[in-house]
Design a protein around this motif. Structure first.
Motif, mmCIF file in Angstrom:
data_model
loop_
_atom_site.group_PDB
_atom_site.id
_atom_site.type_symbol
_atom_site.label_atom_id
_atom_site.label_comp_id
_atom_site.label_asym_id
_atom_site.label_seq_id
_atom_site.Cartn_x
_atom_site.Cartn_y
_atom_site.Cartn_z
ATOM 1 N N ALA A 1 -22.251 95.040 25.624
ATOM 2 C CA ALA A 1 -23.659 94.638 25.588
ATOM 3 C C ALA A 1 -24.140 94.289 27.002
ATOM 4 C CB ALA A 1 -23.838 93.451 24.653
ATOM 5 N N THR A 2 -23.256 93.633 27.783
ATOM 6 C CA THR A 2 -23.624 93.274 29.159
ATOM 7 C C THR A 2 -23.825 94.538 29.992
ATOM 8 O OG1 THR A 2 -22.098 91.446 28.855
ATOM 9 C CG2 THR A 2 -22.979 91.726 31.060
ATOM 10 N N ARG A 3 -22.946 95.533 29.748
ATOM 11 C CA ARG A 3 -23.074 96.786 30.499
ATOM 12 C C ARG A 3 -24.418 97.452 30.193
ATOM 13 N NH1 ARG A 3 -19.095 101.769 29.264
ATOM 14 N NH2 ARG A 3 -20.454 103.397 30.056
ATOM 15 N N MET A 4 -24.781 97.403 28.896
ATOM 16 C CA MET A 4 -26.069 98.006 28.536
ATOM 17 C C MET A 4 -27.219 97.253 29.182
ATOM 18 S SD MET A 4 -25.382 99.002 24.602
ATOM 19 C CE MET A 4 -27.052 98.953 24.123
ATOM 20 N N SER A 5 -27.128 95.935 29.206
ATOM 21 C CA SER A 5 -28.278 95.222 29.775
ATOM 22 C C SER A 5 -28.327 95.408 31.293
ATOM 23 C CB SER A 5 -28.306 93.752 29.348
ATOM 24 O OG SER A 5 -27.323 93.058 29.993
ATOM 25 N N CYS B 1 -17.297 95.151 48.840
ATOM 26 C CA CYS B 1 -16.225 94.299 48.286
ATOM 27 C C CYS B 1 -15.479 95.041 47.175
ATOM 28 C CB CYS B 1 -16.806 92.997 47.716
ATOM 29 S SG CYS B 1 -17.488 91.915 48.957
ATOM 30 N N LYS B 2 -16.252 95.714 46.292
ATOM 31 C CA LYS B 2 -15.636 96.359 45.112
ATOM 32 C C LYS B 2 -14.813 97.585 45.507
ATOM 33 C CE LYS B 2 -19.156 97.269 42.475
ATOM 34 N NZ LYS B 2 -20.172 97.473 41.429
ATOM 35 N N THR C 1 -26.915 108.580 47.122
ATOM 36 C CA THR C 1 -28.123 107.863 46.694
ATOM 37 C C THR C 1 -28.811 108.537 45.505
ATOM 38 O OG1 THR C 1 -29.386 109.032 48.366
ATOM 39 C CG2 THR C 1 -28.608 106.843 48.964
ATOM 40 N N GLU C 2 -28.222 109.601 44.981
ATOM 41 C CA GLU C 2 -28.801 110.215 43.758
ATOM 42 C C GLU C 2 -28.513 109.306 42.570
ATOM 43 O OE1 GLU C 2 -27.325 114.173 43.023
ATOM 44 O OE2 GLU C 2 -27.796 114.776 45.071
ATOM 45 N N ARG C 3 -29.448 109.282 41.630
ATOM 46 C CA ARG C 3 -29.246 108.432 40.458
ATOM 47 C C ARG C 3 -28.022 108.893 39.659
ATOM 48 N NH1 ARG C 3 -35.524 107.995 38.578
ATOM 49 N NH2 ARG C 3 -36.209 107.227 40.594
ATOM 50 N N PHE C 4 -27.188 107.960 39.313
ATOM 51 C CA PHE C 4 -25.978 108.178 38.504
ATOM 52 C C PHE C 4 -24.889 108.968 39.232
ATOM 53 C CE2 PHE C 4 -29.239 107.616 35.121
ATOM 54 C CZ PHE C 4 -28.740 106.439 34.607
ATOM 55 N N TYR C 5 -25.057 109.172 40.533
ATOM 56 C CA TYR C 5 -23.990 109.885 41.248
ATOM 57 C C TYR C 5 -22.885 108.890 41.617
ATOM 58 C CZ TYR C 5 -21.463 113.149 44.084
ATOM 59 O OH TYR C 5 -20.473 113.981 44.544
ATOM 60 N N ARG C 6 -21.674 109.201 41.235
ATOM 61 C CA ARG C 6 -20.535 108.340 41.554
ATOM 62 C C ARG C 6 -19.371 109.191 42.019
ATOM 63 N NH1 ARG C 6 -21.625 105.272 35.997
ATOM 64 N NH2 ARG C 6 -22.499 107.317 35.616
ATOM 65 N N VAL C 7 -18.618 108.672 42.966
ATOM 66 C CA VAL C 7 -17.461 109.440 43.443
ATOM 67 C C VAL C 7 -16.474 109.561 42.291
ATOM 68 C CG1 VAL C 7 -15.543 109.475 45.097
ATOM 69 C CG2 VAL C 7 -17.817 108.696 45.816
ATOM 70 N N SER C 8 -16.254 108.451 41.596
ATOM 71 C CA SER C 8 -15.400 108.493 40.400
ATOM 72 C C SER C 8 -16.083 107.660 39.323
ATOM 73 C CB SER C 8 -14.022 107.924 40.728
ATOM 74 O OG SER C 8 -13.449 107.389 39.560
ATOM 75 N N VAL C 9 -16.445 108.316 38.224
ATOM 76 C CA VAL C 9 -17.170 107.608 37.161
ATOM 77 C C VAL C 9 -16.291 106.501 36.586
ATOM 78 C CG1 VAL C 9 -18.244 107.866 34.898
ATOM 79 C CG2 VAL C 9 -18.585 109.621 36.635
ATOM 80 N N ALA C 10 -15.021 106.817 36.371
ATOM 81 C CA ALA C 10 -14.119 105.833 35.763
ATOM 82 C C ALA C 10 -13.990 104.605 36.664
ATOM 83 C CB ALA C 10 -12.758 106.468 35.524
ATOM 84 N N LYS D 1 -15.514 98.965 37.560
ATOM 85 C CA LYS D 1 -15.999 97.925 38.479
ATOM 86 C C LYS D 1 -17.410 97.489 38.117
ATOM 87 C CE LYS D 1 -12.835 99.140 42.045
ATOM 88 N NZ LYS D 1 -12.316 100.214 42.830
ATOM 89 N N LYS D 2 -17.770 97.733 36.869
ATOM 90 C CA LYS D 2 -19.076 97.327 36.333
ATOM 91 C C LYS D 2 -20.246 97.995 37.054
ATOM 92 C CE LYS D 2 -17.710 92.695 34.657
ATOM 93 N NZ LYS D 2 -16.421 93.110 34.204
ATOM 94 N N GLY D 3 -20.022 99.212 37.525
ATOM 95 C CA GLY D 3 -21.098 99.944 38.206
ATOM 96 C C GLY D 3 -21.962 100.695 37.207
ATOM 97 N N THR D 4 -23.222 100.947 37.614
ATOM 98 C CA THR D 4 -24.108 101.742 36.751
ATOM 99 C C THR D 4 -24.405 103.099 37.390
ATOM 100 O OG1 THR D 4 -26.043 100.834 37.858
ATOM 101 C CG2 THR D 4 -25.318 99.703 35.858
#
Ligand code: ADP
Length: 414
Positions: free
Chosen positions: A240-244, A322-323, A363-372, A377-380
Motif C-alpha cells: 500500500a505504501t508503494r502504491m501511495s 545513498c541507495k 530521466t525518462e519516466r519509469f526508466y530504471r537500470v534494474s527494475v528489481a 530500494k523502494k524506487g518508483t
C-alpha cells in the motif's frame, strides 16, 4: 517530345538562324557541279540541302507540340502569383504549387529549408518518391480532389509528415497545392503519453494484485490464522505504501507539468537548503551505512527558485546516491558559486556506477537500470523525471558522469 526530336529541334533552330550559310553552301554546290569540280563538294552540299529541307518540315510540328504542352515552366513565367509567394514564405509549412502536369511552379521557404532547393519546372516526382504521396498528387491533378495521407521518412532522421494535396485556383488556370506538415513531435508526445499510461497502470497493478491476493487469503483460508495475519499485514502495508509513493510521484509530475511555463519567484539560499536535505536523509543514510559530506563555501550562495521543489531535487539526488551508491560508503555534495551569477551543485557517490548506454535515458519516466534493484530500494522510476521537470522550470541543467566501478556524479547547474 522525345530526345531525338529535341535534338533535331535544336539543330533546326540553329540552322534556321544561319539560313544564309545554307544558301551560300547551295550556291557553291551548284557552281561546283556546273564546273565539273570536285564531286565530293557536290555531295556534301546536297546532303546539307536535304537536311535543311527535312528539318524545315519537322520544325513547325515540333513548335506546335511545344505550344500544346499545357503547363510547364512557361506557366511559371506567365502565371501572376501576385503577393502569394511572399505570403507563403511566411507560413511554417512546406508548400509546393504545382501545374496540372505535376510540374513544380513554386516552393516556399519552409519547403526549401526542409527538403532543399528544388529546380522550378521539374516534375514533383523528382522530389517526392513515396508511392502513397505520388498517388494522392496524381488523383488531385486528375480529379481535383482534396487528399491527405501520413508519410514518414527514416533518413536522415525519423520524421512524420501529414501530406495534403488540393486544387487552389479557378478552372481557367488550375494550380494545385501540396502541403507537408511535420507532425513528428506530436506523434512522439502521443507515443510517450500512451507509454506513460501503460507504465503507470502496470506499476499500480502489481501491488494491487498482491494486496488483493492477501486480502482474499485473510478472508478465506487464513481467517483465523493469527500467525499468517502477522506475516501478511506488514507485506500489505508495504504494498500500500508503494502504491501511495507512486501516486504521490504521479501527482507531483502532473503538478509540475501544469506550472512548467511559470518561472519560480523565490530567492533560495542553497547552503541552508542542502543542510536541511542532508539532515532529513540522515536516518536513511544510517540504515544504509553511508555518510553524507557537505562541501560548501562560507558565504551564502543564492539562486532564483522554488524552495520546496529544490528540496525535492536534492532529496532525490542524494537519496539515489545513498541507495544506489551505498557500496562506496560515502556521498559527497559540493556547492560552488558561479560567476557572474548562478551556482553548481554536484552529488558524488562511489558506488558501482551506471553503464554508459543507460545514462542518456535516466530521466525518462519509469526508466530504471534494474527494475528489481529499484523496487527493492523502494524506487518508483519517477525520481529523476521529476528532477528534470523541476530543473527545466528553473532553467537549470542536469548532467551525469558515471564510470562503472568508480561511481557517479550528478551535477546541477543554475
Ligand atoms: P528510482 O525511483 O528507481 O530510484 P530514479 O528516476 O530516481 O528512479 O532513478 C532511475 C534509475 O537510475 C534508478 O532506478 C537507478 O537504476 C539509476 N540511478 C539513479 N541514481 C543512481 C546512482 N547514483 N547510481 C547508480 N544508479 C543510479
Amino acid at each position: 517530345m522525345n530526345r531525338v526530336e529535341g535534338i533535331l529541334s535544336g539543330i533546326a533552330s540553329r540552322m534556321a538562324a544561319a539560313w544564309f550559310v545554307l544558301l551560300a553552301t547551295t550556291a557553291v554546290a551548284l557552281l561546283a557541279l556546273y564546273d565539273g569540280a570536285l564531286p565530293a563538294l557536290a555531295v556534301i552540299s546536297a546532303w546539307l540541302i536535304v537536311c535543311a529541307a527535312a528539318i524545315a518540315a519537322i520544325r513547325p510540328r515540333l513548335a506546335a507540340e511545344e505550344e500544346s504542352v499545357p503547363d510547364s515552366l512557361e506557366t511559371v513565367l506567365a502565371f501572376d502569383f501576385g503577393d502569394l509567394p511572399g505570403l507563403l514564405d511566411e507560413i511554417d509549412l512546406a508548400i509546393y504549387l504545382l501545374a496540372p502536369d505535376g510540374t513544380v511552379l513554386f516552393q516556399n521557404r519552409s519547403a526549401s529549408d526542409t527538403f532543399g532547393k528544388f529546380p522550378l519546372g521539374s516534375h514533383i516526382s523528382a522530389r517526392m518518391r513515396a508511392p502513397g504521396v505520388l498517388d494522392i498528387i496524381r488523383d488531385t491533378l486528375a480529379n481535383g480532389r482534396v487528399n491527405q495521407i501520413e508519410y514518414s521518412e527514416r533518413l536522415p532522421s525519423e520524421r512524420v509528415y501529414l501530406v495534403r494535396s488540393a486544387p487552389v485556383s479557378d478552372a481557367e488556370k488550375p494550380v494545385f497545392m501540396l502541403v507537408l506538415r511535420d507532425v513528428s513531435e506530436a506523434r512522439r508526445i502521443d507515443r510517450m503519453r500512451s507509454d506513460f499510461v501503460a507504465n503507470a497502470s502496470h506499476e499500480l497493478r502489481t501491488p494491487l494484485a498482491s494486496l488483493r491476493g492477501y486480502i482474499e487469503t485473510l478472508q478465506g483460508p487464513a481467517k483465523h490464522d493469527v500467525k499468517a495475519q502477522e506475516r501478511f499485514l506488514p507485506i500489505m502495508l508495504d504494498q500500500a505504501t508503494r502504491m501511495s509513493r507512486l501516486v504521490d510521484d504521479l501527482m507531483s509530475l502532473s503538478r509540475l507539468e501544469a506550472k512548467a511555463h511559470l518561472p519560480p519567484d523565490q530567492t533560495v539560499t542553497l547552503n541552508a537548503l542542502l543542510g536541511h536535505v542532508r539532515d532529513s536523509l540522515l536516518p536513511l543514510a544510517e540504515d544504509l551505512e553511508v555518510s553524507i559530506h557537505l562541501f560548501m563555501p562560507e558565504e551564502p550562495v543564492t539562486v532564483n527558485g522554488d524552495k520546496d521543489e529544490l528540496v525535492e531535487v536534492f532529496e532525490n539526488l542524494i537519496e539515489n546516491a545513498c541507495k544506489y551508491g551505498s557500496e562506496g560508503g560515502k556521498v559527497e555534495v559540493y556547492l560552488k558559486p558561479l560567476s557572474p551569477s548562478g551556482a553548481e551543485v554536484s552529488v558524488v557517490d562511489h558506488g558501482p556506477g551506471i553503464p554508459s548506454e543507460h545514462v542518456p535515458r535516466l530521466t525518462e519516466r519509469f526508466y530504471r537500470v534494474s527494475v528489481a534493484d529499484s523496487r527493492s530500494k523502494k524506487g518508483t522510476g519517477l525520481g529523476l523525471a521529476i528532477v528534470k521537470h523541476i530543473l527545466t522550470r528553473h532553467r537549470a541543467r542536469l548532467s551525469v558522469k558515471s564510470e562503472v566501478g568508480q561511481g557517479t556524479t550528478f551535477t546541477v547547474r543554475f
